[in-house]
Write a protein that holds these residues in place. Structure first.
Motif, mmCIF file in Angstrom:
data_model
loop_
_atom_site.group_PDB
_atom_site.id
_atom_site.type_symbol
_atom_site.label_atom_id
_atom_site.label_comp_id
_atom_site.label_asym_id
_atom_site.label_seq_id
_atom_site.Cartn_x
_atom_site.Cartn_y
_atom_site.Cartn_z
ATOM 1 N N LEU A 26 -5.031 -10.325 9.807
ATOM 2 C CA LEU A 26 -5.415 -8.929 9.614
ATOM 3 C C LEU A 26 -4.211 -8.013 9.814
ATOM 4 N N ALA A 27 -3.424 -8.251 10.858
ATOM 5 C CA ALA A 27 -2.258 -7.413 11.134
ATOM 6 C C ALA A 27 -1.224 -7.509 10.014
ATOM 7 N N LEU A 28 -0.934 -8.709 9.555
ATOM 8 C CA LEU A 28 0.050 -8.906 8.494
ATOM 9 C C LEU A 28 -0.414 -8.293 7.177
ATOM 10 N N HIS A 29 -1.681 -8.467 6.852
ATOM 11 C CA HIS A 29 -2.205 -7.935 5.602
ATOM 12 C C HIS A 29 -2.415 -6.426 5.659
ATOM 13 N N ALA A 30 -2.761 -5.897 6.817
ATOM 14 C CA ALA A 30 -2.887 -4.440 6.953
ATOM 15 C C ALA A 30 -1.534 -3.771 6.726
ATOM 16 N N ALA A 31 -0.476 -4.380 7.246
ATOM 17 C CA ALA A 31 0.874 -3.842 7.021
ATOM 18 C C ALA A 31 1.219 -3.884 5.535
ATOM 19 N N ALA A 32 0.844 -4.974 4.855
ATOM 20 C CA ALA A 32 1.109 -5.089 3.417
ATOM 21 C C ALA A 32 0.338 -4.028 2.634
ATOM 22 N N LEU A 33 -0.925 -3.830 2.990
ATOM 23 C CA LEU A 33 -1.744 -2.812 2.338
ATOM 24 C C LEU A 33 -1.141 -1.423 2.537
ATOM 25 N N GLN A 34 -0.794 -1.105 3.776
ATOM 26 C CA GLN A 34 -0.257 0.233 4.058
ATOM 27 C C GLN A 34 1.071 0.448 3.332
ATOM 28 N N GLN A 35 1.914 -0.574 3.279
ATOM 29 C CA GLN A 35 3.200 -0.431 2.603
ATOM 30 C C GLN A 35 2.997 -0.211 1.106
ATOM 31 N N GLU A 36 2.082 -0.969 0.511
ATOM 32 C CA GLU A 36 1.807 -0.815 -0.918
ATOM 33 C C GLU A 36 1.287 0.591 -1.207
ATOM 34 N N MET A 37 0.413 1.087 -0.331
ATOM 35 C CA MET A 37 -0.124 2.436 -0.521
ATOM 36 C C MET A 37 0.944 3.501 -0.306
ATOM 37 N N MET A 38 1.870 3.236 0.613
ATOM 38 C CA MET A 38 2.946 4.197 0.845
ATOM 39 C C MET A 38 3.856 4.295 -0.386
ATOM 40 N N VAL A 39 4.170 3.165 -0.986
ATOM 41 C CA VAL A 39 4.978 3.179 -2.211
ATOM 42 C C VAL A 39 4.225 3.923 -3.308
ATOM 43 N N ALA A 40 2.925 3.669 -3.424
ATOM 44 C CA ALA A 40 2.123 4.365 -4.435
ATOM 45 C C ALA A 40 2.094 5.866 -4.171
ATOM 46 N N ALA A 41 2.045 6.253 -2.911
ATOM 47 C CA ALA A 41 2.007 7.677 -2.584
ATOM 48 C C ALA A 41 3.221 8.389 -3.165
#
Length: 172
Positions: A26-41
């Motif tokens: 969960l921790a590793l994938h949450a970081a991946a999700l947040q990073q992907e969303m940050m790039v999209a932002a």
């Protein structure tokens, strides 16, 4: 030539770490999700959607980030370096996906919409899993069983201060 071979043999090999528990995943994938969303932002001009996501899920994201650091403290000889390497690899992978995937922004907008309707980070990751295979960390995703309950979007929406932002807010 022998000096180069000898130097390569003396450099410690960096073996890819694997996640060990569902909480690690969960921790590793949450970081991946947040990073992907940050790039999209930034790349897709979805800053308001990203801010809404972070504000709506701040406690879970902070808890996941603490769990991520705990994972590296438990598994790496240099935890802070491993944590930073992982985050950097995620950022590079997300940026590369943006530059090579024509549907990146459309997919991310759909993920932002999905995230706005779900109440937990577990639910978001079950709907929009992000691959963790960065070179230093490999972690397959098996979503935990979570009840599906929609949540209302955040009460106070972040508004843009520019005329174009106000027009977008008015339209949507």
């Amino acid at each position: 030539m022998r000096a180069i071979v000898l130097a390569l043999l003396t450099i410690p090999a960096v073996a890819a770490q694997r996640c060990e528990t569902p909480d690690d995943a969960l921790a590793l994938h949450a970081a991946a999700l947040q990073q992907e969303m940050m790039v999209a932002a930034f790349q897709c001009a979805d800053i308001a959607a990203y801010n809404d996501f972070v504000l709506a899920h701040r406690p879970a994201l902070q808890q996941a980030d603490r769990a991520l650091m705990a994972y590296f403290e438990r598994t790496a000889s240099a935890p802070f370096d491993a944590y930073n390497l992982y985050k950097t690899e995620l950022a590079n992978a997300s940026s590369l996906r943006f530059s090579t995937d024509r549907a990146f922004c459309a997919r991310m907008r759909a993920d932002f919409r999905t995230a706005a309707t779900l109440s937990s980070l577990d639910q978001i990751l079950a709907e929009a899993p992000y691959t963790v295979d960065t070179g230093s960390v490999i972690c397959p995703w098996t979503p935990r069983a979570v009840p599906a309950e929609p949540v209302a979007p955040p009460k106070k929406r972040i508004r843009h201060r520019t005329w174009l932002g106000r027009l977008v807010d008015w339209l949507f």
